[in-house]
Design an enzyme around this catalytic site. Structure first.
Site, PDB file in Angstrom:
ATOM      1  CG  ASP A 179      -6.225  53.625  68.533  1.00 35.86           C
ATOM      2  OD1 ASP A 179      -5.598  54.678  68.628  1.00 35.86           O
ATOM      3  OD2 ASP A 179      -5.854  52.539  68.996  1.00 35.86           O
ATOM      4  CE  LYS A 205      -2.472  50.499  66.208  1.00 37.68           C
ATOM      5  NZ  LYS A 205      -2.733  49.560  67.282  1.00 37.68           N
ATOM      6  CG  MET A 231      -2.235  44.504  62.382  1.00 32.94           C
ATOM      7  SD  MET A 231      -0.894  45.144  63.405  1.00 32.94           S
ATOM      8  CE  MET A 231      -0.090  43.649  63.933  1.00 32.94           C
TER       9      MET A 231
HETATM   10  N1  SAH Z   1      -5.995  45.255  69.696  1.00 33.60           N
HETATM   11  C1  SAH Z   1      -6.784  44.818  68.554  1.00 33.60           C
HETATM   12  C2  SAH Z   1      -5.911  44.496  67.360  1.00 33.60           C
HETATM   13  C3  SAH Z   1      -5.106  45.667  66.855  1.00 33.60           C
HETATM   14  S1  SAH Z   1      -4.201  45.312  65.396  1.00 33.60           S
HETATM   15  C4  SAH Z   1      -7.634  43.614  68.970  1.00 33.60           C
HETATM   16  O1  SAH Z   1      -7.412  43.036  70.041  1.00 33.60           O
HETATM   17  O2  SAH Z   1      -8.551  43.269  68.237  1.00 33.60           O
HETATM   18  C5  SAH Z   1      -5.340  45.766  64.144  1.00 33.60           C
HETATM   19  C6  SAH Z   1      -5.816  44.543  63.385  1.00 33.60           C
HETATM   20  O3  SAH Z   1      -6.828  43.868  64.109  1.00 33.60           O
HETATM   21  C7  SAH Z   1      -6.443  44.845  62.042  1.00 33.60           C
HETATM   22  O4  SAH Z   1      -5.465  44.993  61.045  1.00 33.60           O
HETATM   23  C8  SAH Z   1      -7.279  43.601  61.821  1.00 33.60           C
HETATM   24  O5  SAH Z   1      -6.486  42.513  61.379  1.00 33.60           O
HETATM   25  C9  SAH Z   1      -7.734  43.266  63.223  1.00 33.60           C
HETATM   26  N2  SAH Z   1      -9.077  43.775  63.522  1.00 33.60           N
HETATM   27  C10 SAH Z   1      -9.419  44.691  64.434  1.00 33.60           C
HETATM   28  N3  SAH Z   1     -10.754  44.852  64.486  1.00 33.60           N
HETATM   29  C11 SAH Z   1     -11.271  43.990  63.581  1.00 33.60           C
HETATM   30  C12 SAH Z   1     -12.599  43.658  63.164  1.00 33.60           C
HETATM   31  N4  SAH Z   1     -13.667  44.249  63.702  1.00 33.60           N
HETATM   32  N5  SAH Z   1     -12.746  42.719  62.209  1.00 33.60           N
HETATM   33  C13 SAH Z   1     -11.684  42.099  61.657  1.00 33.60           C
HETATM   34  N6  SAH Z   1     -10.412  42.358  62.010  1.00 33.60           N
HETATM   35  C14 SAH Z   1     -10.206  43.301  62.955  1.00 33.60           C
END
Ligand code: SAH
Length: 246
Positions: free
Chosen positions: A34, A56, A170
């Site tokens: 992704d 994604k 998100m």
């Molecule tokens: N599986 C991922 C989350 C997926 S949903 C996890 O465990 O982190 C995607 C959301 O995660 C984004 O919209 C954002 O809100 C958050 N996100 C993912 N990486 C991020 C980062 N490095 N900094 C801030 N928010 C992040």
């Protein structure tokens, strides 16, 4: 038939990847990834490893989930070691459960390799402990994707009246609605909120404000970003350590 490793890539900082994730990446014949997975990870793959991008962004799939499931399955037919690399943890809003079910229904073997989720690590890199004695005894990780104006909400907004920490993933595009909703259920207008963008990466930025002013303050923040609501946000004043040190 090969095996699929549903693998958490961690939140951004490549050193926050697990030893196990790194091993399967090095052994992979194909890596299906992704946008949120740090692309530097792909450099660890062996020569000849195939890369498949199933983009994604912010929880919205460019390729529909059904198609991603099928791509993973087709690669499992073709290759021995298939790595499905996902940002953060595969089961925290990563739809890893759906992918695992699709494989299970087709008798494809899989391992789940958890990853450090952005939900705790981006706050940690911002100097915000998600729990803290005397401040927050629990934290929740909530989808910010669902509009708080939705008639029948799956989100128990009325339970959010306590000082427990709430992390919205998100949710940046819904920030105006989320902050309005939290004030509507009774939180003070000056209740602390932080928005953390690109957490744990060199581009991390953090905006701290209140339910009343965070929308204005965070209006130019790039994604991916998450929202932390709670009194723990104030600890950042003393615990900020990362920005400028990366
Ligand atoms: N599986 C991922 C989350 C997926 S949903 C996890 O465990 O982190 C995607 C959301 O995660 C984004 O919209 C954002 O809100 C958050 N996100 C993912 N990486 C991020 C980062 N490095 N900094 C801030 N928010 C992040």
């Amino acid at each position: 038939m090969g095996k699929v490793y549903l693998t958490g890539a961690g939140p951004g900082d490549i050193e926050l990847m697990t030893v196990k994730a790194l091993r399967v990446v090095k052994e992979a014949d194909v890596i299906i990834y992704d946008r949120l997975a740090n692309p530097e990870i792909l450099e660890e793959a062996k020569n000849g490893c195939e890369f498949v991008y199933v983009g994604k962004e912010d929880g919205r799939h460019i390729m529909p989930q059904d198609e991603i499931n099928e791509v993973i399955y087709q690669n499992a037919i073709k290759y021995e070691n298939v790595v499905r690399l996902k940002g953060g943890d595969p089961f925290v809003f990563g739809r890893g459960g759906e992918e695992a079910l699709y494989l299970q229904e087709r008798d494809v073997k899989f391992d789940i390799i958890p990853g450090i989720t952005s939900a705790i690590s981006a706050p940690a890199y911002a100097g915000i402990p998600v729990t803290h004695r005397g401040v927050a005894v629990s934290f929740r990780v909530v989808t910010g994707h669902e509009s708080p104006n939705k008639k029948v909400s799956q989100i128990p907004w009325d339970n959010f009246k306590t000082d427990d920490t709430i992390v919205f993933l998100m949710g940046l595009h819904n920030l105006p609605k989320i902050s309005a909703k939290l004030m509507e259920i009774g939180k003070d207008a000056d209740y602390p909120v932080a928005v953390i963008s690109k957490g744990t990466t060199k581009e991390q930025s953090v905006v701290v404000g209140t339910l009343e002013n965070i929308v204005e303050k965070a209006k130019n923040v790039p994604t991916p970003a998450l929202i932390v609501v709670g009194k723990v946000v104030l600890l950042r004043n003393q615990l900020k350590w990362f920005e400028g040190n990366a």
